[in-house]
Motif scaffolding. Sequence first.
Motif, PDB file in Angstrom:
ATOM      1  N   ASP A 337     128.913  27.733  -1.342  1.00 48.06           N
ATOM      2  CA  ASP A 337     128.381  27.208  -2.601  1.00 48.06           C
ATOM      3  C   ASP A 337     127.805  25.811  -2.420  1.00 48.06           C
ATOM      4  OD1 ASP A 337     129.239  29.435  -3.936  1.00 48.06           O
ATOM      5  OD2 ASP A 337     131.145  28.527  -4.593  1.00 48.06           O
ATOM      6  N   TYR A 338     126.723  25.544  -3.137  1.00 52.39           N
ATOM      7  CA  TYR A 338     126.225  24.181  -3.248  1.00 52.39           C
ATOM      8  C   TYR A 338     126.676  23.660  -4.605  1.00 52.39           C
ATOM      9  CZ  TYR A 338     123.043  20.342  -4.194  1.00 52.39           C
ATOM     10  OH  TYR A 338     122.540  19.113  -4.536  1.00 52.39           O
ATOM     11  N   PRO A 339     127.544  22.619  -4.634  1.00 54.33           N
ATOM     12  CA  PRO A 339     128.092  22.144  -5.908  1.00 54.33           C
ATOM     13  C   PRO A 339     127.161  21.164  -6.608  1.00 54.33           C
ATOM     14  CG  PRO A 339     129.164  21.052  -4.056  1.00 54.33           C
ATOM     15  CD  PRO A 339     128.092  21.908  -3.466  1.00 54.33           C
ATOM     16  N   ALA A 340     127.191  21.187  -7.945  1.00 55.29           N
ATOM     17  CA  ALA A 340     126.355  20.244  -8.709  1.00 55.29           C
ATOM     18  C   ALA A 340     126.794  18.821  -8.390  1.00 55.29           C
ATOM     19  CB  ALA A 340     126.512  20.524 -10.200  1.00 55.29           C
ATOM     20  N   PRO A 341     125.854  17.953  -8.026  1.00 54.47           N
ATOM     21  CA  PRO A 341     126.225  16.574  -7.682  1.00 54.47           C
ATOM     22  C   PRO A 341     126.612  15.729  -8.900  1.00 54.47           C
ATOM     23  CG  PRO A 341     123.846  16.912  -7.460  1.00 54.47           C
ATOM     24  CD  PRO A 341     124.440  18.240  -7.817  1.00 54.47           C
ATOM     25  N   ARG A 342     126.284  16.185 -10.100  1.00 53.03           N
ATOM     26  CA  ARG A 342     126.589  15.425 -11.327  1.00 53.03           C
ATOM     27  C   ARG A 342     126.612  16.397 -12.505  1.00 53.03           C
ATOM     28  NH1 ARG A 342     121.804  12.290 -14.169  1.00 53.03           N
ATOM     29  NH2 ARG A 342     123.096  13.034 -15.855  1.00 53.03           N
ATOM     30  N   SER A 343     127.072  15.920 -13.653  1.00 57.23           N
ATOM     31  CA  SER A 343     127.034  16.793 -14.827  1.00 57.23           C
ATOM     32  C   SER A 343     125.757  16.508 -15.632  1.00 57.23           C
ATOM     33  CB  SER A 343     128.282  16.575 -15.680  1.00 57.23           C
ATOM     34  OG  SER A 343     128.252  15.267 -16.177  1.00 57.23           O
ATOM     35  N   GLY A 344     125.450  17.385 -16.541  1.00 54.45           N
ATOM     36  CA  GLY A 344     124.240  17.229 -17.351  1.00 54.45           C
ATOM     37  C   GLY A 344     123.659  18.595 -17.648  1.00 54.45           C
ATOM     38  N   LEU A 384     117.683  27.373 -16.027  1.00 53.40           N
ATOM     39  CA  LEU A 384     117.109  26.164 -16.632  1.00 53.40           C
ATOM     40  C   LEU A 384     117.624  25.985 -18.054  1.00 53.40           C
ATOM     41  CD1 LEU A 384     113.396  26.309 -15.442  1.00 53.40           C
ATOM     42  CD2 LEU A 384     115.212  24.806 -14.636  1.00 53.40           C
ATOM     43  N   GLY A 385     117.984  24.770 -18.389  1.00 53.75           N
ATOM     44  CA  GLY A 385     118.440  24.472 -19.743  1.00 53.75           C
ATOM     45  C   GLY A 385     119.955  24.568 -19.884  1.00 53.75           C
ATOM     46  N   GLU A 386     120.650  25.178 -18.898  1.00 51.72           N
ATOM     47  CA  GLU A 386     122.114  25.338 -19.030  1.00 51.72           C
ATOM     48  C   GLU A 386     122.832  24.029 -18.716  1.00 51.72           C
ATOM     49  OE1 GLU A 386     124.178  28.651 -17.127  1.00 51.72           O
ATOM     50  OE2 GLU A 386     122.413  29.895 -17.458  1.00 51.72           O
ATOM     51  N   LYS A 387     124.032  23.902 -19.330  1.00 54.89           N
ATOM     52  CA  LYS A 387     124.870  22.716 -19.056  1.00 54.89           C
ATOM     53  C   LYS A 387     125.613  22.942 -17.734  1.00 54.89           C
ATOM     54  CE  LYS A 387     125.212  20.208 -23.109  1.00 54.89           C
ATOM     55  NZ  LYS A 387     123.752  20.159 -23.147  1.00 54.89           N
ATOM     56  N   VAL A 388     125.812  21.846 -16.997  1.00 54.84           N
ATOM     57  CA  VAL A 388     126.442  21.920 -15.678  1.00 54.84           C
ATOM     58  C   VAL A 388     127.507  20.833 -15.587  1.00 54.84           C
ATOM     59  CG1 VAL A 388     125.976  21.722 -13.214  1.00 54.84           C
ATOM     60  CG2 VAL A 388     124.187  22.555 -14.708  1.00 54.84           C
ATOM     61  N   GLN A 389     128.659  21.183 -14.996  1.00 53.24           N
ATOM     62  CA  GLN A 389     129.689  20.172 -14.750  1.00 53.24           C
ATOM     63  C   GLN A 389     129.641  19.744 -13.284  1.00 53.24           C
ATOM     64  OE1 GLN A 389     131.420  18.917 -17.215  1.00 53.24           O
ATOM     65  NE2 GLN A 389     130.509  20.429 -18.608  1.00 53.24           N
ATOM     66  N   LEU A 394     126.049  25.592  -8.112  1.00 53.32           N
ATOM     67  CA  LEU A 394     124.717  25.860  -8.660  1.00 53.32           C
ATOM     68  C   LEU A 394     124.121  27.095  -7.994  1.00 53.32           C
ATOM     69  CD1 LEU A 394     123.046  22.321  -8.750  1.00 53.32           C
ATOM     70  CD2 LEU A 394     123.889  23.664 -10.672  1.00 53.32           C
ATOM     71  N   ILE A 395     124.438  27.244  -6.708  1.00 49.04           N
ATOM     72  CA  ILE A 395     123.842  28.338  -5.939  1.00 49.04           C
ATOM     73  C   ILE A 395     124.762  28.634  -4.756  1.00 49.04           C
ATOM     74  CG2 ILE A 395     122.432  26.823  -4.429  1.00 49.04           C
ATOM     75  CD1 ILE A 395     120.119  28.814  -4.853  1.00 49.04           C
ATOM     76  N   LYS A 417     117.201  19.610 -10.332  1.00 51.76           N
ATOM     77  CA  LYS A 417     117.222  18.296 -10.992  1.00 51.76           C
ATOM     78  C   LYS A 417     118.080  18.426 -12.248  1.00 51.76           C
ATOM     79  CE  LYS A 417     114.235  14.751 -12.845  1.00 51.76           C
ATOM     80  NZ  LYS A 417     113.661  15.039 -14.145  1.00 51.76           N
ATOM     81  N   ILE A 418     119.162  17.632 -12.276  1.00 51.43           N
ATOM     82  CA  ILE A 418     120.056  17.647 -13.436  1.00 51.43           C
ATOM     83  C   ILE A 418     119.871  16.324 -14.174  1.00 51.43           C
ATOM     84  CG2 ILE A 418     122.498  17.762 -14.150  1.00 51.43           C
ATOM     85  CD1 ILE A 418     122.990  19.261 -11.465  1.00 51.43           C
ATOM     86  N   GLY A 419     119.779  16.383 -15.488  1.00 49.77           N
ATOM     87  CA  GLY A 419     119.571  15.140 -16.246  1.00 49.77           C
ATOM     88  C   GLY A 419     120.383  15.141 -17.529  1.00 49.77           C
ATOM     89  N   ASP A 420     120.302  14.029 -18.238  1.00 52.92           N
ATOM     90  CA  ASP A 420     121.079  13.916 -19.480  1.00 52.92           C
ATOM     91  C   ASP A 420     120.304  14.455 -20.685  1.00 52.92           C
ATOM     92  OD1 ASP A 420     123.216  12.720 -18.224  1.00 52.92           O
ATOM     93  OD2 ASP A 420     122.208  10.760 -18.263  1.00 52.92           O
ATOM     94  N   GLU A 421     118.983  14.472 -20.580  1.00 52.00           N
ATOM     95  CA  GLU A 421     118.167  14.925 -21.711  1.00 52.00           C
ATOM     96  C   GLU A 421     118.402  16.421 -21.949  1.00 52.00           C
ATOM     97  OE1 GLU A 421     115.576  14.049 -18.602  1.00 52.00           O
ATOM     98  OE2 GLU A 421     117.315  12.763 -18.828  1.00 52.00           O
ATOM     99  N   PRO A 422     118.326  16.884 -23.207  1.00 52.33           N
ATOM    100  CA  PRO A 422     118.439  18.325 -23.450  1.00 52.33           C
ATOM    101  C   PRO A 422     117.306  19.024 -22.691  1.00 52.33           C
ATOM    102  CG  PRO A 422     118.064  17.118 -25.503  1.00 52.33           C
ATOM    103  CD  PRO A 422     118.012  16.109 -24.381  1.00 52.33           C
TER     104      PRO A 422
END
Length: 434
Positions: A337-344, A384-389, A394-395, A417-422
């Motif tokens: 697994d490649y883990p999400a580096p941040r939440s968003g 795309l558009g889903e929330k991530v912790q 991610l994959i 690319k994970i961001g804070d914007e919706p």
Amino acid sequence: MLPYQIIEKKSYGKALTPEEIAFFVNGYTRDDIPDYQMSALLMAIFINGMTNEETLALTKVMLESGDRLDFAAADGFVADKHSTGGVGDKVSLILAPVLAALDIKIPMISGRGLGHTGGTLDKLESIPGFNVNLSGDDFQKMVLTNGVSLIGQTKNICPADKKLYALRDVTATVRSIPLISASIMSKKIAEGIQGLVLDVKTGSGAFMPSYDDSKALAESLVAIGKLYGIQTTALITDMNQPLGRKIGNWLEVEESIAGLQGNGPEDLMMVTLALGAEILQMADPQLSAEDAHKTQLAVIENGAALEKFMTTTRLHGGDTKVLEKPDNHSRATHRVDYPAPRSGSLQTIDTMQLGFLGIELDAGRRKTSDKIDPDTGFVIHKRLGEKVQTNEPLITIHANKKPALDSVMSQMEKVFKIGDEPAHTPTLIYEKIG
Ligand code: URA
């Protein structure tokens, strides 16, 4: 006429005559013109484009490089679907048996992986024994008796596309409207079909990422189809993220079987059924779009479409045991697994880059002679558009070679690319052309 002069003319952006195009393409198909001169001409076309007249002349010479099939003896509507290429795009594997189960005849001539995208032939060959190299006669017989057969270009059917396609794959000359148009339409016209639906991809994993270019490609394809008397429509569909969850040759066959069992991912099934509805409505103009969807779902629910896929695999020499029990197929040794580096929320996926990372895993080719590893690829967990912790997968990377795994893992941060914007969830089907 000298190849040198034709390359030079195109390199200055001048339009070639039909005779010059025929001289070059026929010479290349006969092995009289070498790869390096054809590569130079392809790059000149790639950079300078072609007029509509040149694109038509190129399509004609590619079509006439081989035989054209004739399905006058067919009992039923003869049609096909073709995609301009995407990542995780396994629609053909589901749609061909669905339509054949509904008595549409599908003579499907497909391609191998091209650039960053996968190819139907490579996917089918991940089924042990599946032979995509049938003769034109055997292909035609199977379509008439079984309703569907899937093969590659042969020395008799579109041999020019077979050679050019392989060369474009490794010379970065795929993303060109005239070259894609002539490649797709020469194969489709040679099939002797009455109806054609094109799936023109747009977005970060498409050959034509911009919407305007995708639309221009769709218009070019539809215009050529109509000139040859084929009922042709195109749907422009989203490729800002992979279609479905699985990417890689066997992984995509596995997901297609799930689709044929009624358990496919929603995006994949929506695109498949929308394309299928186009064909069913060409065959029966009285059929409503809603009924066209329902009839396709019915042959998935009653098992007829899956049965058609099994029979077709058997007739092509493939082993259906792995289709009955996909777990019996070989698997990649490393599944990490490649883990999400941040939440968003997930903002973008560089889908083209993901496709190229697949080549590093041997799911695609660096050069024409490369052998594909059928087991490698990716399973994507977030859309795309889903929330991530933070640290959520991610994959999952499926690899057989540790150095390739490490290299791909180290480049994954460029893909998501994970961001804070919706985040924006893309539309799946944008527009119909034709
Ligand atoms: N599919 C094809 O068959 N040819 C192309 O050039 C691109 C996608």
